[in-house]
Motif scaffolding. Structure first.
Motif, mmCIF file in Angstrom:
data_model
loop_
_atom_site.group_PDB
_atom_site.id
_atom_site.type_symbol
_atom_site.label_atom_id
_atom_site.label_comp_id
_atom_site.label_asym_id
_atom_site.label_seq_id
_atom_site.Cartn_x
_atom_site.Cartn_y
_atom_site.Cartn_z
ATOM 1 N N VAL A 33 0.860 -1.040 0.050
ATOM 2 C CA VAL A 33 0.257 -0.062 0.394
ATOM 3 C C VAL A 33 0.651 1.269 -0.329
ATOM 4 O O VAL A 33 1.792 0.936 0.722
ATOM 5 C CB VAL A 33 -0.923 0.116 1.141
ATOM 6 N N PHE A 34 0.961 2.150 -1.450
ATOM 7 C CA PHE A 34 1.665 3.275 -1.132
ATOM 8 C C PHE A 34 1.023 4.190 -0.607
ATOM 9 O O PHE A 34 -0.127 5.266 -0.317
ATOM 10 C CB PHE A 34 1.843 3.246 -2.954
ATOM 11 N N GLN A 35 2.109 5.292 -0.267
ATOM 12 C CA GLN A 35 1.630 6.620 0.391
ATOM 13 C C GLN A 35 -0.092 7.303 -0.196
ATOM 14 O O GLN A 35 0.082 8.152 0.068
ATOM 15 C CB GLN A 35 2.908 7.677 0.599
ATOM 16 N N ASN A 36 0.661 7.134 -1.862
ATOM 17 C CA ASN A 36 0.001 8.100 -2.429
ATOM 18 C C ASN A 36 -2.110 6.968 -3.098
ATOM 19 O O ASN A 36 -2.659 7.507 -3.839
ATOM 20 C CB ASN A 36 0.195 8.383 -3.025
ATOM 21 N N TYR A 37 -1.615 5.891 -2.891
ATOM 22 C CA TYR A 37 -2.783 4.707 -2.947
ATOM 23 C C TYR A 37 -2.661 4.614 -3.998
ATOM 24 O O TYR A 37 -2.940 3.254 -4.289
ATOM 25 C CB TYR A 37 -4.273 5.549 -2.439
ATOM 26 N N ALA A 38 -2.477 5.188 -5.432
ATOM 27 C CA ALA A 38 -2.262 4.301 -5.841
ATOM 28 C C ALA A 38 -3.573 3.922 -7.237
ATOM 29 O O ALA A 38 -3.785 3.013 -7.601
ATOM 30 C CB ALA A 38 -0.546 3.772 -6.854
ATOM 31 N N LEU A 39 -4.678 4.162 -6.744
ATOM 32 C CA LEU A 39 -5.834 4.557 -7.178
ATOM 33 C C LEU A 39 -6.161 5.489 -8.436
ATOM 34 O O LEU A 39 -5.779 5.733 -8.989
ATOM 35 C CB LEU A 39 -6.800 4.892 -6.380
ATOM 36 N N GLY A 43 -9.819 8.899 4.051
ATOM 37 C CA GLY A 43 -9.130 8.059 4.732
ATOM 38 C C GLY A 43 -9.997 6.934 3.500
ATOM 39 O O GLY A 43 -10.224 5.635 4.237
ATOM 40 N N GLN A 44 -10.921 7.126 3.410
ATOM 41 C CA GLN A 44 -12.058 6.530 2.644
ATOM 42 C C GLN A 44 -11.466 5.939 1.459
ATOM 43 O O GLN A 44 -10.857 4.795 1.079
ATOM 44 C CB GLN A 44 -12.993 7.117 1.656
ATOM 45 N N GLN A 45 -9.923 6.838 0.738
ATOM 46 C CA GLN A 45 -9.759 6.402 -0.351
ATOM 47 C C GLN A 45 -8.667 5.292 0.396
ATOM 48 O O GLN A 45 -7.851 4.367 -0.704
ATOM 49 C CB GLN A 45 -8.910 7.658 -1.362
ATOM 50 N N GLN A 46 -7.973 5.859 1.259
ATOM 51 C CA GLN A 46 -6.941 4.695 1.978
ATOM 52 C C GLN A 46 -7.022 3.625 2.537
ATOM 53 O O GLN A 46 -6.418 2.656 1.824
ATOM 54 C CB GLN A 46 -6.213 5.450 3.372
ATOM 55 N N ARG A 47 -8.488 3.346 2.466
ATOM 56 C CA ARG A 47 -9.774 1.624 2.905
ATOM 57 C C ARG A 47 -9.441 1.175 1.783
ATOM 58 O O ARG A 47 -9.641 -0.232 1.494
ATOM 59 C CB ARG A 47 -11.139 2.476 3.510
ATOM 60 N N GLU A 78 3.940 4.662 4.363
ATOM 61 C CA GLU A 78 3.482 6.395 4.827
ATOM 62 C C GLU A 78 2.125 5.693 4.598
ATOM 63 O O GLU A 78 2.444 7.386 3.630
ATOM 64 C CB GLU A 78 4.535 6.758 4.760
ATOM 65 N N PRO A 79 1.283 5.340 4.869
ATOM 66 C CA PRO A 79 -0.279 5.148 3.974
ATOM 67 C C PRO A 79 -0.667 6.408 4.841
ATOM 68 O O PRO A 79 -2.090 7.270 4.033
ATOM 69 C CB PRO A 79 -0.689 3.555 4.272
ATOM 70 N N LEU A 80 -0.462 6.326 5.968
ATOM 71 C CA LEU A 80 -1.314 7.498 6.478
ATOM 72 C C LEU A 80 -1.067 9.006 6.227
ATOM 73 O O LEU A 80 -1.466 9.991 7.019
ATOM 74 C CB LEU A 80 -1.687 7.001 7.673
ATOM 75 N N SER A 81 -0.112 9.405 5.849
ATOM 76 C CA SER A 81 1.062 10.934 6.094
ATOM 77 C C SER A 81 0.029 11.435 5.011
ATOM 78 O O SER A 81 0.039 12.835 6.001
ATOM 79 C CB SER A 81 2.344 9.838 5.448
ATOM 80 N N ALA A 82 -0.957 11.409 4.486
ATOM 81 C CA ALA A 82 -1.138 12.721 3.395
ATOM 82 C C ALA A 82 -2.963 13.240 4.151
ATOM 83 O O ALA A 82 -3.709 13.943 4.106
ATOM 84 C CB ALA A 82 -2.034 12.030 2.341
ATOM 85 N N LEU A 83 -3.282 12.533 5.812
ATOM 86 C CA LEU A 83 -4.452 12.407 6.449
ATOM 87 C C LEU A 83 -4.172 13.372 6.975
ATOM 88 O O LEU A 83 -2.953 13.769 7.926
ATOM 89 C CB LEU A 83 -4.919 11.213 6.736
ATOM 90 N N ASP A 84 -4.889 13.992 7.130
ATOM 91 C CA ASP A 84 -4.873 15.116 8.857
ATOM 92 C C ASP A 84 -4.906 14.148 9.787
ATOM 93 O O ASP A 84 -5.016 13.081 9.843
ATOM 94 C CB ASP A 84 -6.400 15.955 9.006
ATOM 95 N N ARG A 85 -4.403 15.159 11.176
ATOM 96 C CA ARG A 85 -4.248 15.068 12.505
ATOM 97 C C ARG A 85 -5.279 13.993 12.713
ATOM 98 O O ARG A 85 -5.100 12.762 13.273
ATOM 99 C CB ARG A 85 -3.508 16.012 12.942
ATOM 100 N N LYS A 86 -7.001 14.254 13.354
ATOM 101 C CA LYS A 86 -7.521 13.188 13.293
ATOM 102 C C LYS A 86 -8.345 12.306 12.657
ATOM 103 O O LYS A 86 -8.176 10.942 13.405
ATOM 104 C CB LYS A 86 -9.199 14.689 13.713
#
Length: 366
Positions: free
Chosen positions: A84-90, A141-145, A163-171
């Protein structure tokens, strides 16, 4: 052993003709169904190791052995691992269901089976009913899932996460940390997760492997890494530490007295080190507190003057000038009343701690 990373080495040549060792004799035994995090600053080698595992990078030395079989000569597309890449690659032109089922299409899985497994995957990641949408119609978050579901639908033995969560905001990132950990327990496969975020690693991991300059510095569970760092790099990189350098001058059972170069004497509980050893005493900010006026004197108190305070919500971060050019940081619980209201720059204070909370490391590092 489920997966053995055995003495893996990787070096890159620079335009100036130098050789940079991205991985330097790295050995890790990875357990089945564990959540292992590779933690370290940018350029420490963690992503290079992930690429070697995936087959995207060749190793200069060592081996990767999965259940007794070497993967060294196995091409990336033949390895039972997914990434699973950092940018999701969808794929933006495909629906969510088509994105998730893409790997099954490539593998020639027939449509009824494909649709069944896509439905199960959507259910697993909490996106049932979203199959007809496009990636641009989903939150980060949905794209990450979706990216997770696409990788898990092929039932890999190991899932690699860069680093799949790095693009998300803190919460959203904090929420996804718990979701990802729960998902790992549900699917029951090994996750190898790359991050530079110390808090993320502490929250999610069964074990953490800390890297710096291509070398494995320490591996252990979250408590071991935080409470008993192996060296100065780990102590400073994982959380905040106050370090005092000195020599062991006395031992009384488990209590070790350390004298610093300026004559300060500090006490720690430790089963290691002998009289004359050069050490550094590590104290976390939450293990220090400012003594009240009625608190008894202590052999392991540190006198100082408040230099600054920083309000960070649940705690006040207090910077104390302890003399000789040193600054100690401690955390005071914020409660709107009591001592917090008197924490003013220039105020003399006495910092106290428990010797059991102090940790000793070799002065030279590892």
């Amino acid at each position: 052993m489920f997966l053995k990373i055995a003495s893996v080495g990787k070096a890159y040549g620079t335009p100036e003709g130098a050789l940079v060792r991205a991985l330097d004799d790295v050995t890790i035994d990875v357990k089945s169904n564990e959540f292992l995090t590779l933690l370290g600053p940018s350029g420490c080698g963690k992503t290079t190791l992930l690429k070697c595992l995936a087959g995207f990078e060749d190793m200069d030395g060592g081996d990767i052995i999965l259940e007794g079989k070497s993967l060294r000569s196995v091409p990336a597309h033949r390895r039972p691992l997914n990434t699973v890449f950092q940018n999701y690659a969808l794929f933006p032109h495909m629906t969510i269901a088509q994105n998730i089922g893409y790997g099954l299409d490539v593998a020639g899985v027939k449509k009824p089976e494909r649709d069944r497994r896509v439905g199960e995957a959507l259910e697993m990641v909490g996106l049932a009913g979203f199959g007809a949408r496009r990636p641009t119609q989903l939150s980060g978050g949905q794209q990450q899932r979706v990216a997770l579901a696409r990788s898990l639908i092929l039932k890999p033995r190991i899932l690699l996460l860069d680093e799949p969560l790095s693009a998300l905001d803190r919460k959203m990132r904090e929420s996804m940390q718990i979701e990802l950990k729960n998902l790992q327990h549900t699917v029951g496969i090994t996750f190898i997760f790359v991050t530079h975020d110390q808090e993320e690693a502490l929250v999610m991991s069964d074990r953490i492997a800390v890297f710096d300059h291509g070398k494995l510095q320490q591996i252990g569970n979250s408590t071991e890494i935080y409470d008993t760092p192996a060296n100065e790099f780990v102590a400073n990189f994982v959380g905040t530490s106050n370090l005092f350098a000195g020599k062991v001058i006395e031992r009384n059972g488990r209590l070790v007295t350390v004298e610093t170069a300026n004559g300060r004497r500090l006490v720690a509980a430790s089963d290691r080190f002998a009289i004359g050893d050069s050490v550094k005493l590590v104290l976390r900010p939450e293990h220090l507190h400012i003594a009240g006026s009625d608190e008894a004197a202590s052999d392991h108190a540190i006198l100082g003057t408040i230099a600054d305070t920083v309000f960070v919500g649940s705690v006040i971060r207090v910077h104390v000038d302890v003399g000789f050019g040193r600054m100690a940081i401690l955390h005071h619980q914020y409660d709107r009343t009591g001592l917090g209201a008197t924490l003013r720059p220039g105020t003399p204070v006495k910092i106290v701690y428990s010797p059991e909370a102090a940790h000793l490391i070799p002065a030279g590092g590892a």
